[in-house]
Write a protein that holds these residues in place. Structure first.
Motif, PDB file in Angstrom:
ATOM      1  N   TYR A  54      -1.912   8.520   6.802  1.00  0.00           N
ATOM      2  CA  TYR A  54      -1.881   9.317   5.571  1.00  0.00           C
ATOM      3  C   TYR A  54      -1.778  10.799   5.891  1.00  0.00           C
ATOM      4  CZ  TYR A  54      -3.197  11.243   1.037  1.00  0.00           C
ATOM      5  OH  TYR A  54      -3.195  11.937  -0.151  1.00  0.00           O
ATOM      6  N   ASP A  55      -0.769  11.451   5.307  1.00  0.00           N
ATOM      7  CA  ASP A  55      -0.597  12.900   5.390  1.00  0.00           C
ATOM      8  C   ASP A  55      -1.245  13.500   4.137  1.00  0.00           C
ATOM      9  OD1 ASP A  55       0.192  15.542   5.302  1.00  0.00           O
ATOM     10  OD2 ASP A  55       2.346  15.128   5.402  1.00  0.00           O
ATOM     11  N   PRO A  56      -2.432  14.101   4.260  1.00  0.00           N
ATOM     12  CA  PRO A  56      -3.156  14.561   3.071  1.00  0.00           C
ATOM     13  C   PRO A  56      -2.563  15.816   2.442  1.00  0.00           C
ATOM     14  CG  PRO A  56      -4.366  15.174   5.042  1.00  0.00           C
ATOM     15  CD  PRO A  56      -3.220  14.315   5.494  1.00  0.00           C
ATOM     16  N   VAL A  57      -1.747  16.556   3.167  1.00  0.00           N
ATOM     17  CA  VAL A  57      -1.152  17.773   2.624  1.00  0.00           C
ATOM     18  C   VAL A  57      -0.043  17.423   1.638  1.00  0.00           C
ATOM     19  CG1 VAL A  57       0.135  19.865   3.195  1.00  0.00           C
ATOM     20  CG2 VAL A  57      -1.794  19.140   4.631  1.00  0.00           C
ATOM     21  N   ALA A 261     -10.563   0.702  10.913  1.00  0.00           N
ATOM     22  CA  ALA A 261     -11.848   1.171  10.393  1.00  0.00           C
ATOM     23  C   ALA A 261     -11.662   2.593   9.900  1.00  0.00           C
ATOM     24  CB  ALA A 261     -12.932   1.105  11.466  1.00  0.00           C
ATOM     25  N   ALA A 262     -12.487   2.985   8.937  1.00  0.00           N
ATOM     26  CA  ALA A 262     -12.447   4.355   8.420  1.00  0.00           C
ATOM     27  C   ALA A 262     -13.838   4.736   7.964  1.00  0.00           C
ATOM     28  CB  ALA A 262     -11.454   4.468   7.260  1.00  0.00           C
ATOM     29  N   PHE A 263     -14.095   6.047   7.921  1.00  0.00           N
ATOM     30  CA  PHE A 263     -15.390   6.543   7.453  1.00  0.00           C
ATOM     31  C   PHE A 263     -15.167   7.696   6.491  1.00  0.00           C
ATOM     32  CE2 PHE A 263     -19.194   9.233   7.639  1.00  0.00           C
ATOM     33  CZ  PHE A 263     -20.157   8.287   7.317  1.00  0.00           C
ATOM     34  N   ASP A 264     -15.793   7.600   5.311  1.00  0.00           N
ATOM     35  CA  ASP A 264     -15.729   8.638   4.286  1.00  0.00           C
ATOM     36  C   ASP A 264     -17.021   9.441   4.354  1.00  0.00           C
ATOM     37  OD1 ASP A 264     -16.000  10.045   1.811  1.00  0.00           O
ATOM     38  OD2 ASP A 264     -14.528   8.708   0.893  1.00  0.00           O
ATOM     39  N   ALA A 307      -5.385   3.229   5.542  1.00  0.00           N
ATOM     40  CA  ALA A 307      -5.553   4.665   5.740  1.00  0.00           C
ATOM     41  C   ALA A 307      -6.417   5.183   4.606  1.00  0.00           C
ATOM     42  CB  ALA A 307      -4.203   5.381   5.759  1.00  0.00           C
ATOM     43  N   LEU A 308      -7.324   6.095   4.924  1.00  0.00           N
ATOM     44  CA  LEU A 308      -8.262   6.652   3.952  1.00  0.00           C
ATOM     45  C   LEU A 308      -7.852   8.064   3.567  1.00  0.00           C
ATOM     46  CD1 LEU A 308     -11.082   6.754   2.469  1.00  0.00           C
ATOM     47  CD2 LEU A 308     -12.005   7.623   4.649  1.00  0.00           C
ATOM     48  N   ASP A 309      -7.865   8.353   2.266  1.00  0.00           N
ATOM     49  CA  ASP A 309      -7.792   9.718   1.766  1.00  0.00           C
ATOM     50  C   ASP A 309      -9.218  10.086   1.367  1.00  0.00           C
ATOM     51  OD1 ASP A 309      -7.486  12.116   0.464  1.00  0.00           O
ATOM     52  OD2 ASP A 309      -6.137  11.369  -1.098  1.00  0.00           O
ATOM     53  N   ASP A 310      -9.912  10.818   2.233  1.00  0.00           N
ATOM     54  CA  ASP A 310     -11.324  11.080   1.946  1.00  0.00           C
ATOM     55  C   ASP A 310     -11.525  12.175   0.903  1.00  0.00           C
ATOM     56  OD1 ASP A 310     -10.776  13.346   3.471  1.00  0.00           O
ATOM     57  OD2 ASP A 310     -11.960  12.711   5.191  1.00  0.00           O
ATOM     58  N   VAL A 315      -8.398   4.208  -0.559  1.00  0.00           N
ATOM     59  CA  VAL A 315      -8.005   3.496   0.648  1.00  0.00           C
ATOM     60  C   VAL A 315      -6.659   2.825   0.376  1.00  0.00           C
ATOM     61  CG1 VAL A 315      -8.588   1.670   2.285  1.00  0.00           C
ATOM     62  CG2 VAL A 315     -10.410   3.088   1.298  1.00  0.00           C
ATOM     63  N   TYR A 316      -5.707   3.068   1.268  1.00  0.00           N
ATOM     64  CA  TYR A 316      -4.370   2.493   1.140  1.00  0.00           C
ATOM     65  C   TYR A 316      -4.201   1.363   2.161  1.00  0.00           C
ATOM     66  CZ  TYR A 316      -3.512   6.698  -1.573  1.00  0.00           C
ATOM     67  OH  TYR A 316      -3.589   7.692  -2.521  1.00  0.00           O
ATOM     68  N   LEU A 317      -3.811   0.192   1.666  1.00  0.00           N
ATOM     69  CA  LEU A 317      -3.574  -0.974   2.503  1.00  0.00           C
ATOM     70  C   LEU A 317      -2.170  -1.503   2.221  1.00  0.00           C
ATOM     71  CD1 LEU A 317      -6.579  -1.465   0.805  1.00  0.00           C
ATOM     72  CD2 LEU A 317      -6.928  -2.731   2.923  1.00  0.00           C
ATOM     73  N   VAL A 318      -1.654  -2.348   3.102  1.00  0.00           N
ATOM     74  CA  VAL A 318      -0.337  -2.941   2.891  1.00  0.00           C
ATOM     75  C   VAL A 318      -0.372  -4.419   3.248  1.00  0.00           C
ATOM     76  CG1 VAL A 318       0.959  -0.809   3.270  1.00  0.00           C
ATOM     77  CG2 VAL A 318       0.447  -2.281   5.216  1.00  0.00           C
ATOM     78  N   SER A 319       0.425  -5.205   2.539  1.00  0.00           N
ATOM     79  CA  SER A 319       0.587  -6.621   2.863  1.00  0.00           C
ATOM     80  C   SER A 319       1.765  -7.190   2.077  1.00  0.00           C
ATOM     81  CB  SER A 319      -0.688  -7.409   2.571  1.00  0.00           C
ATOM     82  OG  SER A 319      -0.608  -8.699   3.171  1.00  0.00           O
ATOM     83  N   SER A 320       1.933  -8.506   2.203  1.00  0.00           N
ATOM     84  CA  SER A 320       3.001  -9.215   1.501  1.00  0.00           C
ATOM     85  C   SER A 320       2.553 -10.647   1.287  1.00  0.00           C
ATOM     86  CB  SER A 320       4.292  -9.189   2.317  1.00  0.00           C
ATOM     87  OG  SER A 320       4.166 -10.058   3.434  1.00  0.00           O
ATOM     88  N   LYS A 321       3.385 -11.416   0.634  1.00  0.00           N
ATOM     89  CA  LYS A 321       3.206 -12.858   0.612  1.00  0.00           C
ATOM     90  C   LYS A 321       3.897 -13.439   1.847  1.00  0.00           C
ATOM     91  CE  LYS A 321       2.913 -13.218  -4.417  1.00  0.00           C
ATOM     92  NZ  LYS A 321       3.516 -13.793  -5.657  1.00  0.00           N
ATOM     93  N   PHE A 322       3.407 -14.604   2.300  1.00  0.00           N
ATOM     94  CA  PHE A 322       3.929 -15.207   3.522  1.00  0.00           C
ATOM     95  C   PHE A 322       4.531 -16.576   3.245  1.00  0.00           C
ATOM     96  CE2 PHE A 322       0.626 -12.302   4.881  1.00  0.00           C
ATOM     97  CZ  PHE A 322       1.270 -11.599   5.886  1.00  0.00           C
ATOM     98  N   GLY A 323       5.638 -16.844   3.945  1.00  0.00           N
ATOM     99  CA  GLY A 323       6.224 -18.166   3.927  1.00  0.00           C
ATOM    100  C   GLY A 323       5.762 -18.955   5.132  1.00  0.00           C
TER     101      GLY A 323
END
Length: 358
Positions: A54-57, A261-264, A307-310, A315-323
């Motif tokens: 994550y680019d916070p700027v 892992a992330a810490f806020d 990725a965390l934007d503190d 919190v940003y996560l990514v995924s998809s459905k799986f075959g």
């Protein structure tokens, strides 16, 4: 980070939390903010993924997609750019005073340098070792640190000259990195079940800390004020480690196949993104030696990276459905499940609105 078959990893889920004693408190849930997945942004594509950054700027989310990077505006969910020629892309680091991003390319053994404003590639650096993987910028040292996955080492890079200035052997496969306020660098060593502490000023290894019974540590975060490290493990544990001594402070139950892992610091909250069972474990730091599991937020199977934007506590996560996975072969004995086209998406986890009177 590893790209495992999530269905195989999911079979390992179910370790009883009663095995994890440590300094775990009963959860006073009502006292703390609750999280939920509030938004989904669909991007599509059939490539796998690894780290997100994550680019916070500029409010840009960088997503590794095998041989290219997708960049998403987190305010709108719109895809704003693609960075090509990043073969085996893994991780991201941002050097804001130079307006540059650095991207590790594991198969190419290179680091791509991009202009954060235009997203154009401005340089390509030869990595300090094969399979550059985790990457971190230590602002207090003005240095980048890169985990060389096939070389059992961590390299320091001067972002101004874009040169490797030191390489430190760590005795095993390095993964995610963290830095404290005194310029000490920490890295998970996945195949040894260790954290290695390094002096970032002298570029030397200080200590090897066993974190048994943690197996396969991947994601790593730090609370620099309390001097606590949070490492997430393949055997469904988050370990809290004293960053001064290497002493184990607590073990906490998390989901399967965590990879970040992330810490806020404002919320005093640690997170683990768990791909096998599709959860985000939320852990509150009650004080430096006591911790409470607040939630296991439902996300999506495969959402192993985050990725965390503190600033916004998102919190940003990514995924998809799986075959189905293709048949195993001698060359590929453990094939990955296929990504269903047009299902890859960004998930945005954030605090639930508080009801009136709370």
């Amino acid at each position: 980070m590893k790209r495992k078959t999530f269905l195989r990893a999911a079979m390992a889920v179910g370790l009883s939390s009663t095995l994890l004693c440590g300094a775990l408190h009963a959860a006073p849930v009502a006292e703390h903010a609750q999280f939920e997945v509030a938004k989904h942004y669909t991007l599509g594509g059939t490539d796998g993924w690894d780290y997100v950054g994550y680019d916070p700027v500029r409010h840009h989310l960088f997503i590794s997609r095998a041989s290219h990077v997708q960049v998403v505006d987190t305010d709108t969910g719109r895809l704003v750019g693609e960075i090509e020629n990043t073969d085996g892309v893994h991780g991201f680091a941002f050097v804001q005073d130079q307006k540059l991003g650095f991207i590790t390319n594991g198969r190419a053994d290179t680091i791509t340098v991009v202009d954060l404003g235009t997203l154009r590639t401005v340089d390509t650096i030869k990595a300090g070792g094969p399979d550059p993987d985790g990457i971190m910028y230590a602002l207090n040292l003005k240095r980048l640190y890169v985990s060389n996955g096939h070389d059992n080492s961590v390299s320091a890079i001067d972002p101004a000259t874009r040169k490797v200035v030191a390489t430190m052997p760590v005795g095993g496969k390095p993964e995610s990195l963290a830095v404290d306020n005194d310029g000490r660098i920490f890295v998970n060593v996945e195949d040894k079940g260790e954290i290695v502490a390094m002096d970032g000023k002298a570029n030397k290894v200080l200590a090897h800390w066993s974190i048994a019974p943690c197996e396969g540590p991947s994601g790593l975060a730090i609370d620099t004020k309390a001097e606590r490290l949070f490492t997430v493990c393949a055997n469904n544990r988050m370990m809290v480690i004293d960053a001064r001594s290497g002493h184990q402070v607590a073990q906490l139950p998390i989901g399967g196949h965590p990879d970040a892992a992330a810490f806020d610091p404002a919320l005093k909250t640690a997170f683990s993104s768990n791909g096998a069972d599709g959860t985000l474990t939320v852990v509150h730091e009650d004080d430096a030696d006591h911790y409470t599991v607040l939630q296991n937020v439902p996300t999506q199977v495969g959402a192993k990276s985050m990725a965390l934007d503190d600033a916004t506590h998102r919190v940003y996560l990514v995924s998809s459905k799986f075959g189905s996975a293709p048949a195993a072969t001698a060359d590929n004995p453990h094939p990955h499940a296929s990504v269903v086209p047009d299902t890859f998406n960004v998930l945005v986890a954030q605090r639930k609105p508080q009801s009136a009177g709370n």
